[in-house]
Structures are given as C-alpha cells and as structure tokens.
Design an enzyme around this catalytic site. Structure first.
Site, mmCIF file in Angstrom:
data_model
loop_
_atom_site.group_PDB
_atom_site.id
_atom_site.type_symbol
_atom_site.label_atom_id
_atom_site.label_comp_id
_atom_site.label_asym_id
_atom_site.label_seq_id
_atom_site.Cartn_x
_atom_site.Cartn_y
_atom_site.Cartn_z
ATOM 1 N N GLU A 186 -18.802 -10.934 -5.645
ATOM 2 C CA GLU A 186 -18.152 -12.154 -6.114
ATOM 3 C C GLU A 186 -17.046 -11.901 -7.127
ATOM 4 O O GLU A 186 -16.305 -12.824 -7.467
ATOM 5 C CB GLU A 186 -19.211 -13.092 -6.713
ATOM 6 C CG GLU A 186 -20.157 -13.605 -5.640
ATOM 7 C CD GLU A 186 -21.240 -14.521 -6.161
ATOM 8 O OE1 GLU A 186 -21.936 -15.102 -5.327
ATOM 9 O OE2 GLU A 186 -21.381 -14.657 -7.394
ATOM 10 N N CYS A 228 -28.887 -18.317 -8.481
ATOM 11 C CA CYS A 228 -29.505 -17.846 -9.722
ATOM 12 C C CYS A 228 -29.069 -16.416 -10.053
ATOM 13 O O CYS A 228 -29.179 -15.989 -11.206
ATOM 14 C CB CYS A 228 -31.023 -17.961 -9.650
ATOM 15 S SG CYS A 228 -31.762 -17.133 -8.250
ATOM 16 N N HIS A 229 -28.515 -15.707 -9.082
ATOM 17 C CA HIS A 229 -28.006 -14.357 -9.360
ATOM 18 C C HIS A 229 -26.805 -14.404 -10.305
ATOM 19 O O HIS A 229 -26.438 -13.386 -10.890
ATOM 20 C CB HIS A 229 -27.637 -13.633 -8.057
ATOM 21 C CG HIS A 229 -26.500 -14.265 -7.315
ATOM 22 N ND1 HIS A 229 -26.684 -15.304 -6.420
ATOM 23 C CD2 HIS A 229 -25.165 -14.019 -7.351
ATOM 24 C CE1 HIS A 229 -25.512 -15.664 -5.932
ATOM 25 N NE2 HIS A 229 -24.569 -14.894 -6.477
ATOM 26 N N ASN A 256 -36.639 -20.633 -8.219
ATOM 27 C CA ASN A 256 -35.676 -21.022 -7.194
ATOM 28 C C ASN A 256 -36.081 -20.420 -5.848
ATOM 29 O O ASN A 256 -36.161 -19.207 -5.700
ATOM 30 C CB ASN A 256 -34.282 -20.519 -7.611
ATOM 31 C CG ASN A 256 -33.239 -20.767 -6.567
ATOM 32 O OD1 ASN A 256 -33.346 -21.680 -5.759
ATOM 33 N ND2 ASN A 256 -32.209 -19.938 -6.577
ATOM 34 N N TYR A 276 -28.149 -16.818 -19.718
ATOM 35 C CA TYR A 276 -29.279 -17.747 -19.710
ATOM 36 C C TYR A 276 -29.069 -18.830 -20.766
ATOM 37 O O TYR A 276 -29.362 -19.992 -20.534
ATOM 38 C CB TYR A 276 -30.594 -16.999 -19.952
ATOM 39 C CG TYR A 276 -31.012 -16.173 -18.762
ATOM 40 C CD1 TYR A 276 -31.677 -16.747 -17.681
ATOM 41 C CD2 TYR A 276 -30.735 -14.813 -18.708
ATOM 42 C CE1 TYR A 276 -32.045 -15.995 -16.572
ATOM 43 C CE2 TYR A 276 -31.106 -14.046 -17.605
ATOM 44 C CZ TYR A 276 -31.764 -14.640 -16.545
ATOM 45 O OH TYR A 276 -32.127 -13.888 -15.458
ATOM 46 N N ARG A 283 -35.882 -20.456 -22.142
ATOM 47 C CA ARG A 283 -36.989 -20.025 -21.270
ATOM 48 C C ARG A 283 -37.121 -20.948 -20.060
ATOM 49 O O ARG A 283 -37.434 -20.495 -18.962
ATOM 50 C CB ARG A 283 -38.292 -19.964 -22.048
ATOM 51 C CG ARG A 283 -38.335 -18.794 -22.989
ATOM 52 C CD ARG A 283 -39.651 -18.710 -23.701
ATOM 53 N NE ARG A 283 -39.580 -17.669 -24.703
ATOM 54 C CZ ARG A 283 -40.565 -16.876 -25.002
ATOM 55 N NH1 ARG A 283 -41.718 -16.989 -24.389
ATOM 56 N NH2 ARG A 283 -40.418 -15.949 -25.925
#
Length: 167
Positions: A165, A138-139, A130, A107, A121
C-alpha cells in the site's frame, strides 16, 4: 432459515486469501489462510451457515484482484457483514474502513478517530475481533513507536500489506 455462504480462495503474494460471503455478496469473513473452518469461528453465530466453495465470488473476487494489481481503493466499497453485541466495535470497524491505504494510523490515533481517545485497548480489541481482514483494514493500525503491533494472520502478512500500500 440459515443462509448458504460461499467461500473462495485467491493466491496472493502474502499467501492464500480466503473470503466467505453471504448470498447478498457481503463479506462475512476473510483471512490469509486456505482453510475455511477457522474463518467461520470468527463469524457471529447469527451470520453463519453452510459453506459452498466456489472458484470465485464475482465482484468480491474482482475487487481483490484489482487491489492486488495496485488499485488499492478497490476493496473500499465491498460490502461487509459483521455483528457483535456492543456498540463500539461496529463503529470502530466502520471507522477502520475510512483509513486510507498508505496512511496507517497508530492504535492511539485509531481510538481518537473512533471518538474514544482514552480507549486504546478497545481500539486494539476492534482490530483483534475483526473477522473481515483486508476489507476492514486492521492491518493499517500500527504501534505508536512505528512497530507493526499484532495481526491475526501474521506479521509477515501485515508487513507485505503495508508495503504493497506504500506504492
């Protein structure tokens, strides 16, 4: 006049993936659910419309199949349409599209990539808001300690996607 949207569900090893696209083929919502209604609540009101279910969505469904078959970049060029009132979220979502499969970021790293290193944040909020999971990946954002963090569609789905992945 409101656009008619088209929805299609594909079975994946992580569970059903439902994609909602506009008539132009741009994905407006996607998530690991067989239900269309929860996805529509994620779509900006200006991008909503009546939904017709189809067995598949042409190039979008093809990209999902190729991704599942191991062509991890297949989803990268699928057009998406998300909207918000702010400036940061659309920018952050575009930045997320540049995070490559197999190369997750934290993050903190995501906030840095988005040009706002102190806005951790806000970066997390971009992931949470999303509407087009998988296509805006976003994963691929994880906690600094290596933990998965959160994921709207469940941590087991996020774990599967990241494992898929890493091949």
């Amino acid at each position: 006049m409101t656009d008619t949207l088209y929805a299609s569900t594909t079975d994946t090893p992580a569970g059903p993936l439902t994609v909602v696209a506009g008539p132009d083929g741009a994905v407006r919502a996607a998530g690991f659910t067989a239900e269309v209604e929860p996805l529509l609540t994620l779509v900006h009101p200006d991008l909503r419309g009546p939904v017709r279910t189809r067995p598949e969505l042409g190039p979008v469904s093809d990209a999902v199949r190729r991704y599942l078959d191991g062509d991890l970049a297949a989803i990268d060029e699928v057009p998406v349409a998300q909207r918000t009132g702010g400036v940061f979220l659309p920018h952050a979502w575009q930045v997320l599209r540049g995070v490559k499969a197999g190369e997750p970021v934290t993050y903190t790293g995501f906030a840095e990539l988005a040009g706002r290193p102190a806005a951790i944040r806000a970066a997390a909020a971009a992931c949470a808001r999303n509407a087009v999971a998988l296509f805006v990946p976003c994963h691929r954002v994880v906690r600094t300690d290596g933990g998965l963090g959160g994921y709207r569609w469940g941590l087991e789905v996020k774990k599967w996607l990241l494992g898929h992945e890493r091949r």
